[in-house]
Design a protein around this motif. Sequence first.
Motif, PDB file in Angstrom:
ATOM      1  N   PRO B  46       3.271   4.494  -4.269  1.00  9.38           N
ATOM      2  CA  PRO B  46       3.210   3.038  -4.026  1.00  9.38           C
ATOM      3  C   PRO B  46       3.840   2.638  -2.693  1.00  9.38           C
ATOM      4  N   GLN B  47       4.926   3.350  -2.308  1.00 12.00           N
ATOM      5  CA  GLN B  47       5.610   2.993  -1.052  1.00 12.00           C
ATOM      6  C   GLN B  47       4.688   3.198   0.148  1.00 12.00           C
ATOM      7  N   ARG B  49       1.381   3.223   0.079  1.00  9.20           N
ATOM      8  CA  ARG B  49       0.286   2.240   0.036  1.00  9.20           C
ATOM      9  C   ARG B  49       0.778   0.884   0.534  1.00  9.20           C
ATOM     10  N   SER B  50       2.001   0.553   0.149  1.00  7.43           N
ATOM     11  CA  SER B  50       2.565  -0.718   0.610  1.00  7.43           C
ATOM     12  C   SER B  50       2.737  -0.703   2.127  1.00  7.43           C
ATOM     13  N   THR B  53      -0.640  -1.161   3.790  1.00  6.05           N
ATOM     14  CA  THR B  53      -1.105  -2.547   3.676  1.00  6.05           C
ATOM     15  C   THR B  53      -0.395  -3.415   4.719  1.00  6.05           C
ATOM     16  N   LYS B  54       0.936  -3.259   4.795  1.00  2.00           N
ATOM     17  CA  LYS B  54       1.698  -4.072   5.757  1.00  2.00           C
ATOM     18  C   LYS B  54       1.309  -3.718   7.185  1.00  2.00           C
ATOM     19  N   GLU B 389      10.052   1.690   4.403  1.00  2.00           N
ATOM     20  CA  GLU B 389       9.304   1.514   3.156  1.00  2.00           C
ATOM     21  C   GLU B 389       9.385   2.736   2.260  1.00  2.00           C
ATOM     22  N   THR B 390       9.358   3.932   2.886  1.00  2.00           N
ATOM     23  CA  THR B 390       9.236   5.150   2.087  1.00  2.00           C
ATOM     24  C   THR B 390      10.515   5.984   2.053  1.00  2.00           C
TER      25      THR B 390
END
Lengths: 254, 527
Positions: B46-47, B49-50, B53-54, B389-390
Amino acid sequence: MIGWGSEATAAEQPNPRHGWEMLARYSAASAALDFDPETTVDTAEKQLGRAAVYLGKYPQTPQNVDQATELLEALVSQPERSDYQAAAYYLLARIEHIFQEDREEQAAVYYRQLRSAYPENRLADNAAVKLAMLQLHALPSDVDDATVKATIARLERPFLKSTLSDFHQVLAAYLLERGELATALNHLSAAQNLRMVAGKNRADLLVQVGRVATLVEQPEKALSAYLSFVKEFPSDTRNYMVIEEMRKLEEARP
Amino acid sequence: MKVQFGYGLIVVATIGALLMTRKNYVATTTQPGTVTIRVAHFTLDPQFRSFLTKAGEAYEKIHPEVRIKQMDVPRQVYPQWQRTQIIGEMAPEIMQFAYFNSGVEDMVMHRFTVLDSWVEKPNPYRDDDQTKGMAWRDTFLDGLNSRDAYNDKLRAYFGIPLIMGGYRFFYNEKMSRERLGGEEEWNFQQFKGLVTRLNDPSVAAGDLRPVMPMSTSNYSSYSWFKMLFGSVTQSLLFSLDRNYDLQIAGRDSALGFLEGRWNYHTEEVQAGLRLMRESSQLMNPGFLQLQKPDGIMEFAQNRSFGVGGAHVDLTYLEELARFEVKEASFPVPDQTHPDYGRYVLGPVSELAGSSSLTLGVLRSPLQEQAVDFLQFLTGSEMVALLREETGWRVSVGDLKQESKLNLKTGYPDVMYDVINTRGNIMAFRQNAYRLHERDGGVEIFAEKMDQEAPAEIRTWVKSQTTTLRRTLRQQEMSIVASWALGLSQEGTGSKNISLDGFLEVNNRQEAEYRGILRFMMRNGHSQ
């Protein structure tokens, strides 16, 4: 002819330079239109380009190789000499050597024709390396060291430094395979001294010199090559091993 | 009433499906005046993918004419999906390379864009003092030297990696503090003692559930076995090195096996196998059948003390676990070990040299825009966002990040893979259970491997010669093209460096190819 125009997408007008650029980037389909014989007058360059496109087509088929061979044979039979004719000899030799099976003798004929007709050409110089591989490969597996030495002495030498460097590396690989480490080291050192190898290949060469020199008990030569490696390639993953090897060599010094 | 409810349900489901289809259609359709860059990948964390997206939204802000569309595809179906998309000419503009996708090399050469002309120039999205003005290639920690980024057979750059690879041992900090006095590092002999120490009722604070030192899954055990096996087989790095360049590949081990340089009864290999069997006692039974998530759940639920995984797993672990997760070197034997110590030459390297999560650009009219997006992703701002993010170790150079990780240098960790998972992977997979099962053991496993591996290795070596020959063929058009492009330079005194480099690789690879053919002839395995 297999749809030259229909496969081209990148070039608006035929432009051989663009075609060569596409081929250099492995894009045979994008290069096809640039060598189209029907849009402008056909030339030796275009013929060679079309042959290269056939060889690069995906998937590779025997028919494409035959088409390329036909174009190249037509090119070498032309009375006018040109750089492109030299390249045609080279590609014909490569087709016999690497695209076909068991045609080494015919490959050698083309390599020699190229070297004799265009001795100054870059590809002709490289043909000396290919001929060396052919001749060494033809030796029986139980061949004695003296015969190998005599065969190597008879090999035609390239004249350009870069090709000579390749030549020495090819000989070294063959000798290492036979376990003739001391003779192999001479060729590895010769390649190193020519200073034509760059990037990762240079890193490999320096380690090879260091390792083989260690095994034939030439510690100074080994240390020198390893030191160059450590200085020039500090982030190479072999660094730790090389430094350990250097430490052992230093410790063994009288 | 029931029938009416059923009809109602069908109507609602139909409307829902139509709405979803419409939503997907809108999302994948380019609005007039805009272009869409689709990014396909199988990194479903999810990290990540987020982050993507950002990053897409940030890119769209500075390039209003561009839309970034993320396409995440499960890893299990990705190879087939990728192949179908490419062959069907429906491929997205950017795709993650799948190293596990067989035949990928052919696809790369014929469908992906060569990135050479971009990687030699600075990345316009780098604005930090450290890398500003530097060639894009040189901003990467490994100089774009990974297998997916640079194809050394074809002498061309095809991919842009986002993170660094490598494995780590993660452990439960709270458990270490409460039951082990806050220890942070273990060698193998110390780690073996943890079974008793972790389950000592006097330190377990009333928690009587058994705790194993290492979590149970095929993935976690693989990463540990890799380091364990690598720690006692370091001398093979020298004895199997056919080219004398201190690099071992599958071909070295395969040819070495066929000519009797090693087998599964070789002393160092036996030591590695004994270690693997011994270490399997520190996990729950059945670890070969359990998948990565099973092992992670076991760890997150306090049923195991540690877990092996990739650097990138840390973020996921931190999210799942209700305790602080710390990382350490894998517990492997060192030179002080009474049995295994004599095989250990030094530490095993933790600096996995190459990067991963590599994205390539498909040839298309949008390739320039797609490359620009990759430059954006590896620019200063997005690299910081990716790390934030990750929490992953990013591929682009950052001295602060590297010194914080404090990874050990040492002997390469390649032996487990080149011995067991290259030319004889089927035999290994089919027999691995024999090494660990109650009635099995090192001898039973080794006996079976020495019987079954030769035939598979011979076939594999033959396939390697086919691959090498195909690569040599593929190079010819590009060699002649480089030569033709250099014709205009002739007479000007300038050298055709590109051609020289290409011929060098071609000659070296052909020498290797001929060498393998001679080997097979000499050893009675001719084609």
